[in-house]
Design a protein around this motif. Structure first.
Motif, PDB file in Angstrom:
ATOM      1  N   GLY A  88      19.690   4.698  -0.503  1.00  0.00           N
ATOM      2  CA  GLY A  88      19.229   3.593  -1.341  1.00  0.00           C
ATOM      3  C   GLY A  88      18.057   2.865  -0.704  1.00  0.00           C
ATOM      4  O   GLY A  88      17.076   2.530  -1.378  1.00  0.00           O
ATOM      5  N   GLU A  89      18.136   2.621   0.610  1.00  0.00           N
ATOM      6  CA  GLU A  89      17.039   1.982   1.342  1.00  0.00           C
ATOM      7  C   GLU A  89      15.787   2.857   1.296  1.00  0.00           C
ATOM      8  O   GLU A  89      14.668   2.345   1.155  1.00  0.00           O
ATOM      9  CB  GLU A  89      17.432   1.725   2.799  1.00  0.00           C
ATOM     10  N   LEU A  90      15.967   4.171   1.405  1.00  0.00           N
ATOM     11  CA  LEU A  90      14.836   5.086   1.349  1.00  0.00           C
ATOM     12  C   LEU A  90      14.158   5.026  -0.016  1.00  0.00           C
ATOM     13  O   LEU A  90      12.928   4.989  -0.103  1.00  0.00           O
ATOM     14  CB  LEU A  90      15.286   6.518   1.652  1.00  0.00           C
ATOM     15  N   GLY A  91      14.957   4.998  -1.082  1.00  0.00           N
ATOM     16  CA  GLY A  91      14.396   4.888  -2.433  1.00  0.00           C
ATOM     17  C   GLY A  91      13.607   3.603  -2.607  1.00  0.00           C
ATOM     18  O   GLY A  91      12.511   3.607  -3.179  1.00  0.00           O
ATOM     19  N   ALA A  92      14.140   2.513  -2.089  1.00  0.00           N
ATOM     20  CA  ALA A  92      13.440   1.226  -2.180  1.00  0.00           C
ATOM     21  C   ALA A  92      12.140   1.257  -1.377  1.00  0.00           C
ATOM     22  O   ALA A  92      11.117   0.734  -1.820  1.00  0.00           O
ATOM     23  CB  ALA A  92      14.349   0.104  -1.686  1.00  0.00           C
ATOM     24  N   ALA A  93      12.174   1.889  -0.204  1.00  0.00           N
ATOM     25  CA  ALA A  93      10.968   1.978   0.617  1.00  0.00           C
ATOM     26  C   ALA A  93       9.901   2.834  -0.067  1.00  0.00           C
ATOM     27  O   ALA A  93       8.707   2.504  -0.022  1.00  0.00           O
ATOM     28  CB  ALA A  93      11.306   2.549   1.990  1.00  0.00           C
ATOM     29  N   GLN A  99       3.963   1.055  -4.802  1.00  0.00           N
ATOM     30  CA  GLN A  99       3.352  -0.159  -5.335  1.00  0.00           C
ATOM     31  C   GLN A  99       2.286  -0.715  -4.397  1.00  0.00           C
ATOM     32  O   GLN A  99       1.168  -1.023  -4.814  1.00  0.00           O
ATOM     33  CB  GLN A  99       4.413  -1.224  -5.586  1.00  0.00           C
ATOM     34  N   LYS A 100       2.614  -0.843  -3.127  1.00  0.00           N
ATOM     35  CA  LYS A 100       1.672  -1.425  -2.180  1.00  0.00           C
ATOM     36  C   LYS A 100       0.547  -0.456  -1.842  1.00  0.00           C
ATOM     37  O   LYS A 100      -0.556  -0.885  -1.530  1.00  0.00           O
ATOM     38  CB  LYS A 100       2.396  -1.875  -0.917  1.00  0.00           C
ATOM     39  N   GLY A 101       0.809   0.834  -1.913  1.00  0.00           N
ATOM     40  CA  GLY A 101      -0.231   1.817  -1.643  1.00  0.00           C
ATOM     41  C   GLY A 101      -1.378   1.681  -2.622  1.00  0.00           C
ATOM     42  O   GLY A 101      -2.553   1.728  -2.237  1.00  0.00           O
ATOM     43  N   ARG A 102      -1.047   1.491  -3.903  1.00  0.00           N
ATOM     44  CA  ARG A 102      -2.093   1.286  -4.908  1.00  0.00           C
ATOM     45  C   ARG A 102      -2.878   0.018  -4.625  1.00  0.00           C
ATOM     46  O   ARG A 102      -4.104  -0.022  -4.737  1.00  0.00           O
ATOM     47  CB  ARG A 102      -1.479   1.228  -6.305  1.00  0.00           C
TER      48      ARG A 102
END
Length: 120
Positions: A88-93, A99-102
């Motif tokens: 779950g943490e991996l999916g959130a990361a 999002q932040k990459g864009r």
């Protein structure tokens, strides 16, 4: 099978990070005479230093506390729960990176254009 024996077997026969982790655990337990959890506590700081989030470290800490203390079914459930939580943490990361990459790419292009305009 006792936990020190499992750690020794995995460190000898395993590969990669798991083998290194087990070798370190087995060595620390043999040198200090402490239980597995007592040897693991200092490792948590190194996990934080390697960039894991506080949530990741909490999940790992919770799983490590159960190893060698309870019956095999309880330990297996703790490990399964940790895997689910870390997935779950991996999916959130991954979502956050997307999002932040864009955003960071757009900022880079914008700064590049501004520098080009200033240079002209």
């Amino acid at each position: 099978v006792p936990l020190p024996e499992i750690l020794e077997n995995v460190s000898r026969d395993g590969r990669g990070a798991a083998a290194g982790f087990c070798a370190r655990g087995h060595g620390d337990m043999a040198r200090s005479g402490q239980g597995f959890w007592g040897c693991c506590k200092p490792w948590l700081d190194s996990l934080r230093a390697e960039g894991l989030s506080a949530g990741d470290v909490r999940v790992i800490s919770s799983a490590l506390q159960s190893l060698g203390r309870y019956d095999s079914a309880t330990q297996a459930e703790a490990i399964s729960q940790a895997i689910r939580s870390l997935e779950g943490e991996l999916g959130a990361a991954k979502s956050e990176l997307s999002q932040k990459g864009r955003l960071y790419r757009a900022m880079g292009v914008t700064v590049g254009i501004m520098i080009a305009l200033i240079a002209i």
